[in-house]
Design a protein around this motif. Structure first.
Motif, mmCIF file in Angstrom:
data_model
loop_
_atom_site.group_PDB
_atom_site.id
_atom_site.type_symbol
_atom_site.label_atom_id
_atom_site.label_comp_id
_atom_site.label_asym_id
_atom_site.label_seq_id
_atom_site.Cartn_x
_atom_site.Cartn_y
_atom_site.Cartn_z
ATOM 1 N N ASP A 234 0.806 -1.223 0.000
ATOM 2 C CA ASP A 234 0.000 0.000 0.000
ATOM 3 C C ASP A 234 0.841 1.277 0.000
ATOM 4 O O ASP A 234 0.291 2.382 -0.034
ATOM 5 C CB ASP A 234 -0.940 0.003 1.214
ATOM 6 N N ALA A 235 2.151 1.144 0.027
ATOM 7 C CA ALA A 235 3.024 2.317 0.020
ATOM 8 C C ALA A 235 3.191 2.825 -1.405
ATOM 9 O O ALA A 235 3.258 2.036 -2.361
ATOM 10 C CB ALA A 235 4.381 1.964 0.608
ATOM 11 N N PRO A 236 3.268 4.152 -1.597
ATOM 12 C CA PRO A 236 3.490 4.693 -2.946
ATOM 13 C C PRO A 236 4.818 4.190 -3.517
ATOM 14 O O PRO A 236 5.787 3.987 -2.785
ATOM 15 C CB PRO A 236 3.516 6.208 -2.728
ATOM 16 N N THR A 237 4.834 3.983 -4.804
ATOM 17 C CA THR A 237 6.078 3.627 -5.491
ATOM 18 C C THR A 237 6.613 4.879 -6.192
ATOM 19 O O THR A 237 5.865 5.805 -6.471
ATOM 20 C CB THR A 237 5.835 2.537 -6.542
ATOM 21 N N ASP A 238 7.890 4.872 -6.442
ATOM 22 C CA ASP A 238 8.508 5.981 -7.168
ATOM 23 C C ASP A 238 8.418 5.665 -8.654
ATOM 24 O O ASP A 238 9.360 5.176 -9.265
ATOM 25 C CB ASP A 238 9.960 6.141 -6.721
ATOM 26 N N GLY A 258 -4.188 7.682 -12.943
ATOM 27 C CA GLY A 258 -3.788 7.554 -11.541
ATOM 28 C C GLY A 258 -2.658 6.589 -11.296
ATOM 29 O O GLY A 258 -2.525 6.050 -10.185
ATOM 30 N N CYS A 259 -1.805 6.350 -12.298
ATOM 31 C CA CYS A 259 -0.721 5.383 -12.128
ATOM 32 C C CYS A 259 0.571 6.010 -11.609
ATOM 33 O O CYS A 259 1.473 5.289 -11.183
ATOM 34 C CB CYS A 259 -0.444 4.670 -13.449
ATOM 35 N N ARG A 260 0.671 7.335 -11.630
ATOM 36 C CA ARG A 260 1.896 7.965 -11.152
ATOM 37 C C ARG A 260 2.092 7.631 -9.670
ATOM 38 O O ARG A 260 1.219 7.891 -8.836
ATOM 39 C CB ARG A 260 1.830 9.477 -11.336
ATOM 40 N N ASP A 261 3.244 7.031 -9.338
ATOM 41 C CA ASP A 261 3.613 6.674 -7.966
ATOM 42 C C ASP A 261 2.573 5.780 -7.277
ATOM 43 O O ASP A 261 2.479 5.745 -6.048
ATOM 44 C CB ASP A 261 3.834 7.935 -7.113
ATOM 45 N N ALA A 262 1.785 5.062 -8.061
ATOM 46 C CA ALA A 262 0.739 4.208 -7.482
ATOM 47 C C ALA A 262 1.354 3.099 -6.635
ATOM 48 O O ALA A 262 2.441 2.589 -6.928
ATOM 49 C CB ALA A 262 -0.113 3.597 -8.585
ATOM 50 N N PHE A 268 -1.666 -2.949 -9.477
ATOM 51 C CA PHE A 268 -2.105 -4.274 -9.882
ATOM 52 C C PHE A 268 -3.586 -4.249 -10.264
ATOM 53 O O PHE A 268 -3.982 -4.820 -11.283
ATOM 54 C CB PHE A 268 -1.871 -5.273 -8.751
ATOM 55 N N ALA A 269 -4.384 -3.586 -9.455
ATOM 56 C CA ALA A 269 -5.828 -3.543 -9.718
ATOM 57 C C ALA A 269 -6.135 -2.885 -11.047
ATOM 58 O O ALA A 269 -7.063 -3.290 -11.757
ATOM 59 C CB ALA A 269 -6.542 -2.811 -8.581
ATOM 60 N N TRP A 270 -5.357 -1.845 -11.404
ATOM 61 C CA TRP A 270 -5.634 -1.090 -12.624
ATOM 62 C C TRP A 270 -4.572 -1.301 -13.688
ATOM 63 O O TRP A 270 -4.556 -0.623 -14.702
ATOM 64 C CB TRP A 270 -5.795 0.391 -12.294
ATOM 65 N N SER A 271 -3.675 -2.271 -13.453
ATOM 66 C CA SER A 271 -2.703 -2.731 -14.440
ATOM 67 C C SER A 271 -1.850 -1.599 -15.007
ATOM 68 O O SER A 271 -1.808 -1.378 -16.214
ATOM 69 C CB SER A 271 -3.427 -3.469 -15.570
ATOM 70 N N CYS A 272 -1.129 -0.907 -14.143
ATOM 71 C CA CYS A 272 -0.274 0.204 -14.555
ATOM 72 C C CYS A 272 1.027 -0.308 -15.159
ATOM 73 O O CYS A 272 1.893 -0.847 -14.450
ATOM 74 C CB CYS A 272 0.034 1.099 -13.357
ATOM 75 N N ASN A 273 1.184 -0.120 -16.453
ATOM 76 C CA ASN A 273 2.404 -0.563 -17.132
ATOM 77 C C ASN A 273 3.649 0.112 -16.582
ATOM 78 O O ASN A 273 4.701 -0.520 -16.433
ATOM 79 C CB ASN A 273 2.306 -0.290 -18.630
ATOM 80 N N ALA A 277 6.847 -1.992 -15.211
ATOM 81 C CA ALA A 277 8.081 -1.946 -15.990
ATOM 82 C C ALA A 277 9.231 -1.461 -15.120
ATOM 83 O O ALA A 277 10.335 -2.029 -15.137
ATOM 84 C CB ALA A 277 7.907 -1.043 -17.205
ATOM 85 N N LYS A 278 8.989 -0.419 -14.336
ATOM 86 C CA LYS A 278 10.032 0.093 -13.449
ATOM 87 C C LYS A 278 10.355 -0.921 -12.349
ATOM 88 O O LYS A 278 11.524 -1.071 -11.965
ATOM 89 C CB LYS A 278 9.611 1.426 -12.837
ATOM 90 N N LEU A 279 9.345 -1.606 -11.841
ATOM 91 C CA LEU A 279 9.602 -2.637 -10.829
ATOM 92 C C LEU A 279 10.530 -3.717 -11.372
ATOM 93 O O LEU A 279 11.452 -4.165 -10.681
ATOM 94 C CB LEU A 279 8.296 -3.279 -10.363
ATOM 95 N N GLY A 280 10.278 -4.157 -12.606
ATOM 96 C CA GLY A 280 11.136 -5.170 -13.204
ATOM 97 C C GLY A 280 12.576 -4.704 -13.304
ATOM 98 O O GLY A 280 13.513 -5.465 -13.018
#
Length: 483
Positions: A234-238, A258-262, A268-273, A277-280
Motif C-alpha cells: 500500500d506504500a506509494p512507489t517511485d 492515476g498510475c503515477r507513484d501508485a 495491480f488492480a488497474w494494471s499500470c504498465n 516496468a520500473k519494478l522489473g
C-alpha cells in the motif's frame, strides 16, 4: 569314400552354414529394418486386429473402436471429438498419432508388456488394449469450449493443490475421427486440415506461446515482493507516468489514470504498465529470471505426458528490454497452460505441483497398471508473497479490471491482460485472463484458470481481457465449483 562324394558333402555343409548365417542375419541383425519397412504390413494388420483401449473422462470413454471388416480391421472413433481433440489427439491408420493417443500408444494398442500377465510370452500375442483415465472435469471442459465459441483461443485449468489438469481446450478444433481410416476420405481431411489458415489441429493450450501481456505482472509482483523491492503493497512507489525506458527515448504510458507513484495494490488492480516496468528494472534481471524460472518459464522438459512448448523469459536483455519483458512484452512468451500454472502457484500458497493429465492407466478389466503417485512439488515463492498476491488478485476482481470474473458464493482472484503483437503492434491484441477460485467455506482454492482469446472483439486496453477472456474463465471456475 570317393573324393567327389567328400567334396559334395563339404560343399553341401558350406551351403547349409551359409543358409543358417543368412537366416540369422535376416532374423536378428536386420529384423528391425524389415519390421519397420513400410512394405511390411504384418505389424499393421496385427495392430488393428483388436479394438484399441479407451481414453476416459469422468469415468466414461470419449473414444471407441469401429469394426470395418477390412484388413486393418478396427478403426478409431471419438465421442465429442472436437471438444476433446486437444487432449486425445488422433490415432490414424495412415498418419500416426498425437497427444494422449501417441503418449499412451503402447498401452492403448495392447503392446505394453505391463498389460500381459506373462511378459515372457508378450511378443507372441497382444493383450487387450488398456485404458487411460484422465484428470479432466467434463463440465469444465464443456464450459471452456462453449465459452470460446469457435474463436481462436485456448483455456487451461488446473487443480492447484494437486496439479491435475481439469480442462484443456483449443479452438477452432476438428474431429479426429475424420483422420482415423486409411482411405481417400482420411487423406482429403488431412490435406484440408493442414491447409486451413486457422490451424484447427494446433493445440493452442500447450503448443502455442503468446506474449502474456499484463497477466505476467503476477510474476513481476512476486519477484518484487520476494526480493524486498516492495515491502508494503500500500506504500506509494517511485513511478513516473509516463516512464522513460532506461537508455532510450521511449516513453511507456498507461491505459488507466492515476498510475503515477501508485502503490503495488493500485497498480495491480488497474494494471499500470509504468509501475511494473520500473519494478522489473528495479528488481533486476537476475531475480526476475529466477522468479520466472521458478514459475516454469524456460523449462524445456515439461510433459503432461505429451510435450508442452517452452514458455520463455529472455535472460539476455538490457534494462529497457527488461522493463518491457516485465509487463509480458518483448520476448516474453507463454502457453496458456504455463499461465494457469502461475495462477495455481499463487492459489496454492506459493507451492506448485507439476501439471498432469493422466490419473492412472488400467487393463481392459479395470485393474490399475500405473498412476496415482505423488507429483513433484516446487516452492515458487515465499508463502507470505503468495498471500499478498492472493490479496492483489482478489482486489483486481472486486474493484479492478477483472470484475467479469467474479462468482457469487466464491472468492475469486484474477488478472486481466492485453498483449500487443504484430508489426508495430498493429495486430488486434490478444485478450488474457488468469484466475483462481475458492468456494465459500472451502479450505483451499479448487481451480486455477488461464484463458487467451486471439481474435478478441474489444480495442486495446484491459477491457479486452476483462471483457472477452474473464467471462470464459468465470464459467470454467463455476463448473469446477459446481455453482
Amino acid at each position: 569314400m570317393a573324393p567327389y562324394i567328400r567334396h559334395a558333402l563339404v560343399f553341401c555343409g558350406l551351403l547349409l552354414l551359409a543358409l543358417l548365417a543368412n537366416a540369422a542375419r535376416v532374423q536378428v541383425v536386420e529384423a528391425g529394418a524389415y519390421g519397420d519397412n513400410p512394405a511390411n504390413r504384418r505389424s499393421s494388420i496385427a495392430r488393428y486386429q483388436q479394438p484399441r483401449g479407451n481414453i476416459l473422462v469422468g469415468g466414461a470413454p470419449v473414444t471407441g473402436s469401429r469394426d470395418t471388416g477390412e484388413q486393418l480391421r478396427f478403426e478409431r472413433t471419438y465421442l465429442d471429438g472436437p471438444l476433446y481433440a486437444p487432449v486425445t489427439g488422433f490415432a490414424s491408420q495412415r498418419f500416426g498419432s498425437t497427444f494422449l493417443e501417441h503418449a499412451e500408444d503402447r498401452l492403448l494398442s495392447g503392446t505394453d508388456p505391463l498389460l500381459s500377465g506373462f511378459p515372457v510370452w508378450h511378443d507372441t500375442a497382444s493383450a487387450p488394449g488398456g485404458n487411460v483415465v484422465t484428470t479432466l472435469n467434463a463440465r469444465a471442459q464443456q464450459a471452456a469450449y462453449r465459452g470460446l465459441g469457435g474463436r481462436k483461443g485456448a483455456v487451461a485449468a488446473i487443480e492447484p493443490a494437486t496439479g491435475k489438469v481439469l480442462a484443456l481446450v483449443s479452438t477452432p478444433s476438428y474431429d479426429p475421427a475424420r483422420l482415423s481410416g486409411n482411405g481417400t476420405d482420411a487423406s482429403a481431411a488431412w490435406e484440408r486440415l493442414n491447409a486451413d489458415p486457422d490451424k484447427p489441429m494446433l493445440n493452442r493450450a500447450v503448443r502455442q506461446t503468446y506474449p502474456p501481456g499484463s497477466t505476467f505482472k503476477v510474476v513481476t509482483a512476486a519477484a518484487a515482493l520476494d526480493s524486498g523491492v516492495i515491502t508494503d503493497v500500500d506504500a506509494p512507489t517511485d513511478s513516473p507516468d509516463p516512464y522513460r525506458l532506461p537508455g532510450t527515448t521511449t516513453r511507456l504510458t498507461n491505459e488507466a489514470d492515476g498510475c503515477r507513484d501508485a502503490s503495488l495494490r493500485e497498480a495491480f488492480a488497474w494494471s499500470c504498465n509504468t509501475v511494473f516496468a520500473k519494478l522489473g528494472v528495479d528488481v533486476g534481471l537476475k531475480d526476475m529470471a529466477a522468479t520466472a524460472g521458478a514459475f516454469g518459464f524456460n523449462d524445456t522438459k515439461l510433459k503432461v505426458p505429451f510435450a508442452v512448448a517452452e514458455s520463455t523469459f529472455d535472460t539476455v536483455v538490457d534494462r529497457a528490454q527488461l522493463g518491457l519483458s516485465s509487463i509480458g512484452q518483448y520476448n516474453t512468451r507463454a502457453t496458456p497452460l504455463q499461465m494457469a500454472m502461475v495462477s495455481a502457484a499463487v492459489a496454492n500458497g506459493g507451492q506448485a505441483r507439476a501439471p498432469y493429465l493422466v490419473e492412472r492407466t488400467t487393463r481392459a478389466g479395470g485393474e490399475t497398471v500405473a498412476g496415482g503417485g505423488a507429483h513433484p512439488l516446487t516452492q515458487v515463492m515465499r508463502a507470505s508473497t503468495a498471500s499478498r498476491l492472493r490479496e492483489l488478485m482478489r482486489d483486481a476482481v472486486e474493484r479492478g479490471t477483472g470484475g467479469n470474473g467474479a462468482i457469487r458464493g466464491a472468492t475469486v482472484g484474477g488478472k486481466t491482460g492485453t498483449a500487443q503483437h504484430g508489426v508495430g503492434n498493429t495486430g488486434l491484441p490478444y485478450a488474457w485472463f488468469v484466475s483462481w477460485a475458492q468456494a465459500d467455506g472451502a479450505p483451499e482454492p479448487a481451480v486455477a484458470v488461464a484463458v487467451v482469446v486471439e481474435d478478441a472483439s474489444a480495442d486495446r486496453g484491459e477491457i479486452s481481457g476483462g471483457g472477452d477472456a474473464a467471462p470464459i474463465a468465470r464459467d470454467v471456475m463455476r463448473a469446477v465449483l459446481g455453482s
